[in-house]
Design an enzyme around this catalytic site. Structure first.
Site, PDB file in Angstrom:
ATOM      1  N   ILE A 197      31.015  40.043  12.118  1.00 13.36           N
ATOM      2  CA  ILE A 197      31.540  40.372  13.594  1.00 13.36           C
ATOM      3  C   ILE A 197      32.891  40.771  13.775  1.00 13.36           C
ATOM      4  CG2 ILE A 197      31.603  39.645  15.876  1.00 13.36           C
ATOM      5  CD1 ILE A 197      29.563  37.258  14.708  1.00 13.36           C
ATOM      6  N   GLU A 251      40.956  31.914   9.578  1.00 13.14           N
ATOM      7  CA  GLU A 251      39.656  31.684   9.754  1.00 13.14           C
ATOM      8  C   GLU A 251      39.016  32.582  10.927  1.00 13.14           C
ATOM      9  OE1 GLU A 251      38.539  28.028  11.798  1.00 13.14           O
ATOM     10  OE2 GLU A 251      40.375  27.711  12.200  1.00 13.14           O
ATOM     11  N   SER A 252      38.144  32.722  11.582  1.00 19.47           N
ATOM     12  CA  SER A 252      37.695  33.503  12.492  1.00 19.47           C
ATOM     13  C   SER A 252      38.586  33.545  13.864  1.00 19.47           C
ATOM     14  CB  SER A 252      36.313  33.073  13.202  1.00 19.47           C
ATOM     15  OG  SER A 252      35.901  33.886  14.210  1.00 19.47           O
ATOM     16  N   THR A 257      35.385  36.123   2.483  1.00 19.94           N
ATOM     17  CA  THR A 257      34.776  37.550   3.104  1.00 19.94           C
ATOM     18  C   THR A 257      33.604  37.788   2.898  1.00 19.94           C
ATOM     19  OG1 THR A 257      37.360  38.236   2.711  1.00 19.94           O
ATOM     20  CG2 THR A 257      35.538  40.079   2.910  1.00 19.94           C
ATOM     21  N   HIS A 304      35.454  40.993  16.572  1.00 17.59           N
ATOM     22  CA  HIS A 304      35.359  40.246  17.627  1.00 17.59           C
ATOM     23  C   HIS A 304      36.117  40.898  18.803  1.00 17.59           C
ATOM     24  CE1 HIS A 304      33.509  36.457  16.519  1.00 17.59           C
ATOM     25  NE2 HIS A 304      34.118  36.579  15.349  1.00 17.59           N
TER      26      HIS A 304
END
Lengths: 134, 489, 430
Positions: free
Chosen positions: B52, B341-342, B46, B54
């Site tokens: 961002i 993950e992202s 973190t 998203h």
């Protein structure tokens, strides 16, 4: 760099003068008869420095001692004059044991006759008592 | 050191997902706790996250990532308003420089439409440069998504934990889980230093280490792929080079190297994406920096090496399936959140809702607390106040007149407040208040921050750490070595 | 809103520059001088520089930092027309010379001055600015931060130390750490010559047999929570590490002494133009910036190696700021000739890193301060072709001072060397 070259009784040493920020590069030569020849200095103090550096090197000691009842826990101190270089470490050990109490004024003697040198250690700043600081 | 409370739910791992879940759980009439390995929450992936939020056009329609990203994105305004966390919808731009890239970009636009991303538009290079004059002249087409945003990931995690605690949840830090057992009286969790915790339900949100924890519960899960990302922070002076977050067309492994405005007015460049054999190498490298610089200069040519003021790196928990993985074990009483993950940061609030539902399905009663307070007391950010407000704040508490961090204008009042909200370390103060994050990188304020932390926590400055045990800042009291003192360092 | 205080000369910063400027401004007739100091006491960084070596030029004595400060502080405190605000941080400064500041008792203060002297000093360059790869453990400090811990706060930040950069503060701290019982493993300097004064190499490193590695740098920091060691590599002429020269030095502390940066965030807010070479404002011989009535002196203007020169410079600024304030009429309209007088730009030429002041009034007798760009045995300093002086053993670490005299101006103007109102100062080896 302090570079020594020893040939029999003769000694050649290069050193940086620490008397002022100019930092002259000095060369000292000790002849077999014990005479010193010094070159590289831009003022008389450099010549004296080089001579002392060969015969009796000394440094001013600046450090701190503990202080009570002040806004800071340490008081900066100094020797009134340069002391023999080989005594610096011993002097630090002695001063590590010293504790003073505020208020202290610049120039107050903290340790008299440090290591029998006849030289005192003095405070190098004022330190008020915490209660006195508004 | 045994803990007496038998919890209804214990969340393991205090990243942005774990803290979001803890806050969600604190809405209900149950006893919840969080165990975190580090000295503070939010200190794993973190803390190194780009921040961002998203829009959701990056992910395959129908995937968890696509669904939860778009859902999470919608939750951010309310969440950040309630928690007083800075959040801005600065918009995202994905840029194309070749015809091939333009085609890929069009595909992402279609994908975004399918995922329900609002407000997207395709711009030609000149139209994009009217919005972002510092974009490279080579950029020929841009996909713009105005719903994209930026947030401070650590601050969000800390705020969610703080709010959960104020609603009755417990947070235990510096607790590294060694084993988990399940018996007639529920789960018993044992930490590396011998502490035990008991709970009826557990949630594994241990990020990069969630595969290890799942295996402790007997699940056979594929290993996560540690993927390191380095990021570099630029001086605030060049903070307005771009307003949107600038993406290249992505690679199969990552979303590429970006130019990211932060919620604090700096620009950040990065991250790299390097698969790692280990989970704990967060070092930065010269090659990483060079790669990032040359790449981002291709997006925004005005980015300069000399504007870099700080570097950091983190490890993503790369998913072996390419999507978030949600599993359960022990008759559903253990929920495992893997491969987050992202766009994990964006999805976190939605993942928390989903995890709570999974617990409810396994039998955990979720009964709303009538007195749940979703709001966190406002954080005073002195620098951003008007002169009148500054005057008022100082009148109330003169500590706000003592500027401790001169680069970021952070006052002693803010630092004391951060400690009262849970900061225990110099980095904890830094990430909460920004003290030490500016140009001088703590050169001026660190001695003061150490002093304030020691005073507020009632300990010696020698016990103050950068980020937990072993990272003490000071080694000994003055004169200690001269008196023959030895330290074990 | 709140009340605005008025003053003739406002000085931001109560370190060596601010102190000397305040006294000089009063001597030059300023009726009311205000010093704004963020610390709880005057003296600035001198208070933590407990070593001796200050004041040789000005007082012909070797003083410690605090002793040097005390040559000024009592006079400032004794003057009822110098108003000192301690614990006061200036938050904003406008070109119109309006300031806001915060003080724990007075709260938010608004101050308007006829002239302002910037004396905020400088800050240390950090690891981030160097981009040293590796982990980010505890135990990496700038030399000045370590100095504060050791000399004022009473704590040792480590026991085994490597120092990156041979700036004077780093050298002084090498000696302090050694004297306090820690071990300094090495001082590592990327340039082929030391950054600090030669005397400090001698008395801080050689006296204690501390190795100095030249043309070398720290290429990696090791240790997860606390520094465990550093990798040091030799560098080539382009400062790039040479593969195969790496050596690992175990240590628990890395000190950075890699340069100082003038602290000009406030100056920029007041639209003061900076010289990229010095990092400080562009000034004329009065140390007046390009914003009329805003002056600068000390390390905010350019980084000095000697405090004596800071005091000299501050006196010039203090006197000029007082004159400026006195020329102002009650309604704040200036009736001086500032901006109309003939100014010449002085640019650094070959062998010169920077020269200050950057602008000089035609015909004015002024001292020019400069730094050479690399060490040289013997140089000729010339201004647009006119020889001004010869110097020996010059190094970038030692600021040089030469006087631009009336006869120099005559020769320059006669010979037509001052075309384009630009003069170029060069240091050529001889």
């Amino acid at each position: 760099m302090a570079i020594d070259t020893q040939i029999g009784q003769e000694l050649k040493r290069k050193m940086t003068c620490i008397v002022c920020p100019t930092g002259c590069q000095l060369e000292v030569e000790k002849n077999a008869d014990g005479k010193l020849s010094i070159i590289g200095f831009q003022c008389r103090r450099g010549e004296v420095y080089a001579e002392n550096e060969i015969t009796d090197p000394r440094r001013v000691l600046t450090t701190t001692v503990k202080i009570r009842n002040a806004s800071l826990p340490l008081l900066p101190v100094r020797t009134t004059e340069a002391i023999p270089k080989e005594l610096l470490a011993k002097a630090m050990e002695i001063l590590a044991q010293v504790e003073v109490t505020a208020p202290v004024r610049t120039g107050d003697v903290i340790v008299t006759n440090l290591l029998d040198t006849g030289i005192d250690v003095i405070a190098s700043r004022d330190m008020k008592r915490t209660e006195d600081v508004a | 050191m045994g803990e007496k409370t038998h919890y209804d739910v214990i969340v393991i791992g205090g990243g942005v997902v774990g803290t979001a879940l803890l806050r969600t759980l604190s809405r209900y009439q149950l006893k919840a706790a969080l165990l975190e390995k580090h000295a503070e929450v939010g200190w794993g992936a973190t803390k190194a996250n780009s921040g961002i939020v998203h829009a959701g056009f990056h992910n395959k329609p129908g995937s968890w990532m696509a669904k939860l990203c778009v859902a999470g994105n919608r939750m951010y305004d309310q969440l950040c308003d309630e928690l007083d966390v800075p959040f801005f919808r600065n918009g995202l731009m994905m840029v194309a420089r070749t015809q091939e890239e333009e085609e890929i970009l069009q595909q992402f636009y279609q994908q975004g439409l399918e995922n329900g991303v609002p407000g997207m538009e395709i711009l030609d290079g000149d139209a994009a440069r009217r919005l972002e004059p510092n974009l490279s002249e080579e950029i020929s087409m841009v996909l713009r998504a105005p719903s994209g945003g930026i947030v401070l990931p650590f601050e969000l995690a800390a705020a969610m934990a703080e709010n959960a605690v104020s609603n009755g949840a417990d947070v235990y830090t510096e607790v590294e889980v060694a084993s988990i057992s399940h018996g007639y009286d529920g789960f018993t969790i044992t930490s590396k230093d011998g502490g035990t915790w008991k709970a009826d339900y557990i949630v594994n949100s241990a990020g990069l280490f969630s595969d290890d924890l799942a295996r402790m519960c007997g699940l056979d899960v594929p290993s996560l792929i540690p993927r390191k990302g380095e990021e570099y922070i630029l001086d605030q002076r060049v903070g307005n080079l771009v307003r949107h977050t600038i993406f290249p067309v992505p690679t199969p492994k990552s979303k590429g190297i970006l130019v990211i405005p932060t919620a604090e007015g700096n620009l950040m460049i990065g991250p790299t994406a390097l698969e790692m054999p280990y989970k704990d190498d967060v070092s930065t490298t010269t090659t990483g920096l060079d790669e990032i610089l040359s790449f981002t200069q291709g997006l925004v040519p005005k980015i300069q090496r000399r504007d870099i003021i700080a570097a950091f790196a983190g490890i993503r928990s790369g998913s072996p399936t390419g999507d978030f993985i949600f599993e359960s074990s022990n008759e559903g009483k253990a929920v495992h959140l893997l491969g987050i993950e992202s766009p994990g940061l964006t999805a976190a609030p939605a993942i928390a809702e989903l995890a709570a539902e999974m617990l409810a399905e396994a039998g955990l009663p979720l009964k709303e607390k009538p007195n749940f307070n979703p709001r966190r007391p406002k954080v005073i950010r002195f620098k951003r106040l008007s002169d009148e407000e500054k005057k008022e704040v100082i009148k109330e508490n003169p500590l706000y007149a003592h500027v401790v961090c001169r680069c970021e204008t952070i006052t002693e009042g803010e630092i004391v407040d951060a400690v009262r909200r849970g900061a225990r370390t110099v980095d904890g103060v830094k990430f909460r208040t920004r003290a030490g994050m500016g140009r001088c990188q703590g050169g001026f304020c660190t001695p003061y921050v150490v002093k304030i932390l020691a005073r507020e926590l009632g300990v010696s400055p020698l016990e103050i750490t950068k980020r937990g045990k072993g990272s003490e800042l000071l080694t000994a009291e003055a004169k200690f070595f001269l008196k023959g003192g030895e330290t074990n360092v | 809103m709140f009340n605005t205080h008025y003053t003739d000369v406002a000085i931001i910063g109560g370190g060596p520059a601010g102190l000397a400027a305040a006294l000089a401004a009063r001597r030059a007739g300023a009726e009311h001088v205000t010093v704004l100091e963020r610390n709880h006491e005057l003296g600035g960084i001198l208070q933590q520089c407990i070593h001796n070596g200050f004041g040789l030029h000005r007082f012909k004595e070797e003083l410690t930092g605090p002793e040097y400060a005390y040559r000024f502080i009592p006079q400032v405190e004794a003057d009822p027309n110098i108003h000192v605000y301690l614990n006061t941080m200036v938050l904003s400064l406008s070109p119109e010379k309006e300031m806001t500041a915060v003080h724990p008792v007075h709260g938010l203060i608004s101050l308007k001055a006829k002239s302002v002297i910037l004396a905020m000093g400088c800050r240390e360059r950090t690891r981030g600015a160097l981009s040293i790869p590796g982990t980010r453990p505890a135990g990496v400090y700038t030399a000045g931060t370590a100095q504060r811990f050791v000399n004022m706060d009473g704590f040792m930040p480590g026991k085994r130390v490597v120092i990156l950069g041979s700036g004077d503060i780093g050298l002084i701290m090498a000696r302090r750490f050694t004297m306090e019982g820690a071990k300094v493993e090495a001082v590592v300097e990327i340039m082929p010559y030391p950054a600090g004064l030669a005397r400090n190499i001698a008395q801080c490193l050689e006296d204690f047999d501390i190795p100095l590695y030249l043309s070398a740098t720290v290429t990696k920091i090791h240790g997860k929570d606390r520094v465990e060691g550093v990798t040091v590599s030799q560098v080539d002429n382009g400062w790039c590490p040479i593969p195969g020269t790496e050596r690992y030095i175990p240590c628990d502390t890395l000190l950075l002494s890699v340069g100082l940066i003038p602290e000009n965030e406030l100056s920029q807010e007041a639209e003061v133009s900076l010289d990229p070479r010095t990092g400080g404002p562009i000034v004329d011989e009065n140390r007046e910036t390009l914003i009329s009535g805003i002056f600068a002196c000390g390390n905010v203007l350019h980084v000095h190696d000697l405090v004596d020169y800071v005091s000299d410079e501050a006196e010039i600024a203090g006197e000029a700021a007082a004159r400026y304030a006195l020329k102002q009429t009650a309604d704040g309209v200036l009736n001086a000739t500032n901006g109309k007088v003939d100014k010449f730009a002085i640019k650094p030429g070959d062998g010169v890193r920077y020269v200050l002041p950057q602008r000089v009034t035609k015909g004015a007798e002024v001292d020019l301060y400069l730094r050479v760009s690399q060490p040289m045995d013997a140089i000729t300093l010339s201004l647009s072709g006119l020889t001004l002086a010869r110097k020996r053993q010059v190094r970038p670490s030692e600021m040089l001072k030469i006087r631009l005299k009336a006869q120099h101006w005559e020769s320059l103007l006669e010979a037509g060397n001052a075309e384009g109102r630009e003069l170029c100062l060069a240091a050529e080896p001889r």
